[in-house]
Design an enzyme around this catalytic site. Structure first.
Site, mmCIF file in Angstrom:
data_model
loop_
_atom_site.group_PDB
_atom_site.id
_atom_site.type_symbol
_atom_site.label_atom_id
_atom_site.label_comp_id
_atom_site.label_asym_id
_atom_site.label_seq_id
_atom_site.Cartn_x
_atom_site.Cartn_y
_atom_site.Cartn_z
ATOM 1 N N ASN A 248 4.274 -5.475 -16.855
ATOM 2 C CA ASN A 248 4.095 -7.186 -16.691
ATOM 3 C C ASN A 248 5.125 -7.427 -17.849
ATOM 4 O O ASN A 248 5.688 -7.388 -18.865
ATOM 5 C CB ASN A 248 2.450 -6.985 -17.630
ATOM 6 C CG ASN A 248 2.555 -8.819 -18.966
ATOM 7 O OD1 ASN A 248 3.523 -9.216 -18.423
ATOM 8 N ND2 ASN A 248 1.854 -8.343 -19.459
ATOM 9 N N TRP A 249 6.373 -8.188 -17.375
ATOM 10 C CA TRP A 249 7.508 -8.974 -17.227
ATOM 11 C C TRP A 249 7.493 -9.865 -18.479
ATOM 12 O O TRP A 249 8.155 -10.083 -18.785
ATOM 13 C CB TRP A 249 8.456 -9.122 -15.708
ATOM 14 C CG TRP A 249 8.662 -7.817 -15.476
ATOM 15 C CD1 TRP A 249 8.535 -6.639 -15.825
ATOM 16 C CD2 TRP A 249 9.634 -7.663 -14.467
ATOM 17 N NE1 TRP A 249 8.798 -5.491 -15.496
ATOM 18 C CE2 TRP A 249 9.828 -6.160 -13.757
ATOM 19 C CE3 TRP A 249 10.273 -8.344 -13.379
ATOM 20 C CZ2 TRP A 249 10.323 -5.494 -12.550
ATOM 21 C CZ3 TRP A 249 10.411 -7.984 -12.299
ATOM 22 C CH2 TRP A 249 10.794 -6.489 -12.215
ATOM 23 N N LYS A 250 6.634 -10.334 -18.688
ATOM 24 C CA LYS A 250 6.379 -11.719 -19.690
ATOM 25 C C LYS A 250 7.143 -12.209 -19.175
ATOM 26 O O LYS A 250 7.615 -13.065 -18.323
ATOM 27 C CB LYS A 250 6.414 -10.829 -21.288
ATOM 28 C CG LYS A 250 4.983 -10.535 -21.397
ATOM 29 C CD LYS A 250 4.774 -9.507 -22.615
ATOM 30 C CE LYS A 250 4.168 -8.379 -22.516
ATOM 31 N NZ LYS A 250 3.368 -8.063 -23.794
ATOM 32 N N HIS B 120 -4.818 -11.998 -20.388
ATOM 33 C CA HIS B 120 -3.974 -11.057 -21.317
ATOM 34 C C HIS B 120 -3.890 -11.749 -22.871
ATOM 35 O O HIS B 120 -3.979 -12.634 -22.461
ATOM 36 C CB HIS B 120 -2.193 -11.532 -21.128
ATOM 37 C CG HIS B 120 -1.302 -10.407 -21.628
ATOM 38 N ND1 HIS B 120 -1.035 -10.501 -22.942
ATOM 39 C CD2 HIS B 120 -1.043 -8.934 -21.332
ATOM 40 C CE1 HIS B 120 -0.443 -9.341 -23.452
ATOM 41 N NE2 HIS B 120 -0.447 -8.056 -22.253
ATOM 42 N N GLU C 179 -1.342 -12.528 -25.277
ATOM 43 C CA GLU C 179 -0.886 -13.707 -25.715
ATOM 44 C C GLU C 179 -1.472 -14.721 -24.688
ATOM 45 O O GLU C 179 -1.394 -15.773 -25.514
ATOM 46 C CB GLU C 179 0.338 -13.277 -24.706
ATOM 47 C CG GLU C 179 0.907 -12.384 -25.898
ATOM 48 C CD GLU C 179 1.984 -10.581 -24.780
ATOM 49 O OE1 GLU C 179 2.379 -11.538 -23.726
ATOM 50 O OE2 GLU C 179 1.724 -9.862 -25.035
ATOM 51 N N GLU D 257 -6.586 -4.015 -23.342
ATOM 52 C CA GLU D 257 -5.395 -3.733 -24.314
ATOM 53 C C GLU D 257 -5.349 -3.950 -25.616
ATOM 54 O O GLU D 257 -6.574 -5.279 -25.962
ATOM 55 C CB GLU D 257 -4.479 -4.763 -24.084
ATOM 56 C CG GLU D 257 -4.188 -4.535 -22.057
ATOM 57 C CD GLU D 257 -2.536 -5.037 -21.889
ATOM 58 O OE1 GLU D 257 -1.728 -4.521 -21.539
ATOM 59 O OE2 GLU D 257 -3.158 -6.488 -22.054
ATOM 60 N N GLY E 231 3.104 -4.083 -27.921
ATOM 61 C CA GLY E 231 4.330 -4.676 -28.213
ATOM 62 C C GLY E 231 4.451 -4.304 -29.748
ATOM 63 O O GLY E 231 5.985 -4.670 -30.271
ATOM 64 N N SER F 67 1.282 -0.541 -25.662
ATOM 65 C CA SER F 67 3.162 0.419 -26.236
ATOM 66 C C SER F 67 2.749 1.528 -25.169
ATOM 67 O O SER F 67 3.286 2.748 -26.193
ATOM 68 C CB SER F 67 2.720 0.828 -27.736
ATOM 69 O OG SER F 67 3.165 -0.722 -28.065
ATOM 70 N N GLY G 295 3.864 -3.142 -20.901
ATOM 71 C CA GLY G 295 4.824 -4.206 -20.829
ATOM 72 C C GLY G 295 6.353 -3.742 -21.402
ATOM 73 O O GLY G 295 7.244 -3.713 -19.936
ATOM 74 N N GLY G 296 6.722 -4.029 -22.142
ATOM 75 C CA GLY G 296 8.068 -3.578 -22.746
ATOM 76 C C GLY G 296 8.898 -2.508 -22.217
ATOM 77 O O GLY G 296 9.731 -2.573 -20.812
HETATM 78 P P1 PGA Z 1 3.511 -3.373 -24.500
HETATM 79 O O1 PGA Z 1 2.598 -4.756 -23.543
HETATM 80 O O2 PGA Z 1 4.177 -2.741 -23.854
HETATM 81 O O3 PGA Z 1 4.959 -3.963 -24.791
HETATM 82 O O4 PGA Z 1 2.821 -3.361 -25.517
HETATM 83 C C1 PGA Z 1 1.283 -4.926 -22.548
HETATM 84 C C2 PGA Z 1 0.892 -5.601 -22.426
HETATM 85 O O5 PGA Z 1 1.236 -6.161 -23.086
HETATM 86 O O6 PGA Z 1 0.834 -6.150 -21.050
#
Ligand code: PGA
Length: 252
Positions: free
Chosen positions: A9-11, A94, A96, A166, A172, A212, A233-234
């Protein structure tokens, strides 16, 4: 048999050039045929990403979609728009989106239904906040999130659904759920599906863990029997790290 999946997930990261070079880097990686690899670049680059991943094993998915089919919704992207460029899967729910864009369970169920009825498969995200876990309400919170959304769907929809647990406190933050915490929740989620449907449905759905995940913890998390992969994500913004995470999910 359920599928093993690693989805990036490149956000709201990566401009045009960064998106191109990350995809080209990923294409150089070894392929593990037992793991489905997905990436989710930002909307402006989806069509180009689809072109770039041709002849690779990478699937391109959207990060979000609007809940109404079309209309005066400035700045939004419809199911039909995504389908028309060749996108066949989207992330929905998600944390966010829930937190910063006030997407509640009602809206999310609307999105899910519209997507599925148009053959746009989904990766449905959910998970508890830190306070829920601290007060030992995490199972109840997750069950309610599912009851108000995907557990309302008919059984046939479930072959178009991937779930992503999640925990919000792990996204994050560098803090990951322990492999045992992930397993315990994934097992519970499968039980909720079993109770609402049947054994085949609960055994066949892929449940990803997100929060994470990195090369140093991926092996242990993915070794758990109810964890079928990760939403990353990251660490998905770095081709080498992402590849190590894909490798960690492979049994080859
Ligand atoms: P993260 O994000 O791996 O940076 O914690 C995961 C996500 O938001 O899907």
């Amino acid at each position: 048999m359920r599928k093993k999946i690693v989805a990036g997930n490149w956000k709201m990261h990566n401009d045009l050039n960064e998106t191109i070079s990350l995809i080209n880097e990923l294409k150089k990686n070894d392929i593990y045929s037992d793991v489905i690899v997905m990436i989710s670049p930002a909307f402006p680059f989806l069509q180009m990403a689809l072109e770039l991943v041709k002849k690779s094993n990478i699937e391109v998915v959207s990060q979000n979609v609007h809940q109404k089919p079309k209309g005066a919704f400035t700045g939004e992207i419809s199911v039909e728009m995504l389908k028309s460029i060749g996108i066949n899967k989207t992330i929905i729910g998600h944390s966010e989106r829930r937190k910063y864009f006030n997407e509640n369970d009602t809206v999310l169920l609307e999105k899910v239904k519209l997507a599925l009825s148009n053959d746009l498969d989904i990766i449905f995200c959910f998970g508890e906040e830190l306070l829920d876990r601290k007060s030992n309400r995490h199972f109840e919170v997750v069950m309610n999130q599912l009851k108000k959304t995907v557990l309302n769907l008919d059984k046939d929809s479930w072959n178009k659904i991937v779930l992503a647990y999640e925990p919000v406190w792990a996204i994050g933050t560098g803090e990951t759920a322990s492999p045992d915490q992930a397993q315990e929740m994934h097992e519970f989620i499968r039980k909720c599906i079993l109770e609402s449907y049947d054994k085949t449905t609960s055994e066949n759905v892929s449940i990803l863990y997100g929060g994470s995940v990195k090369p140093s913890n991926a092996n242990e998390i993915f070794s758990k029997k109810d964890v079928d992969g990760g939403l990353i994500g990251g660490a998905s913004l770095n081709a080498k790290d992402f590849q190590l995470i894909i490798k960690a999910n492979s049994s080859l």
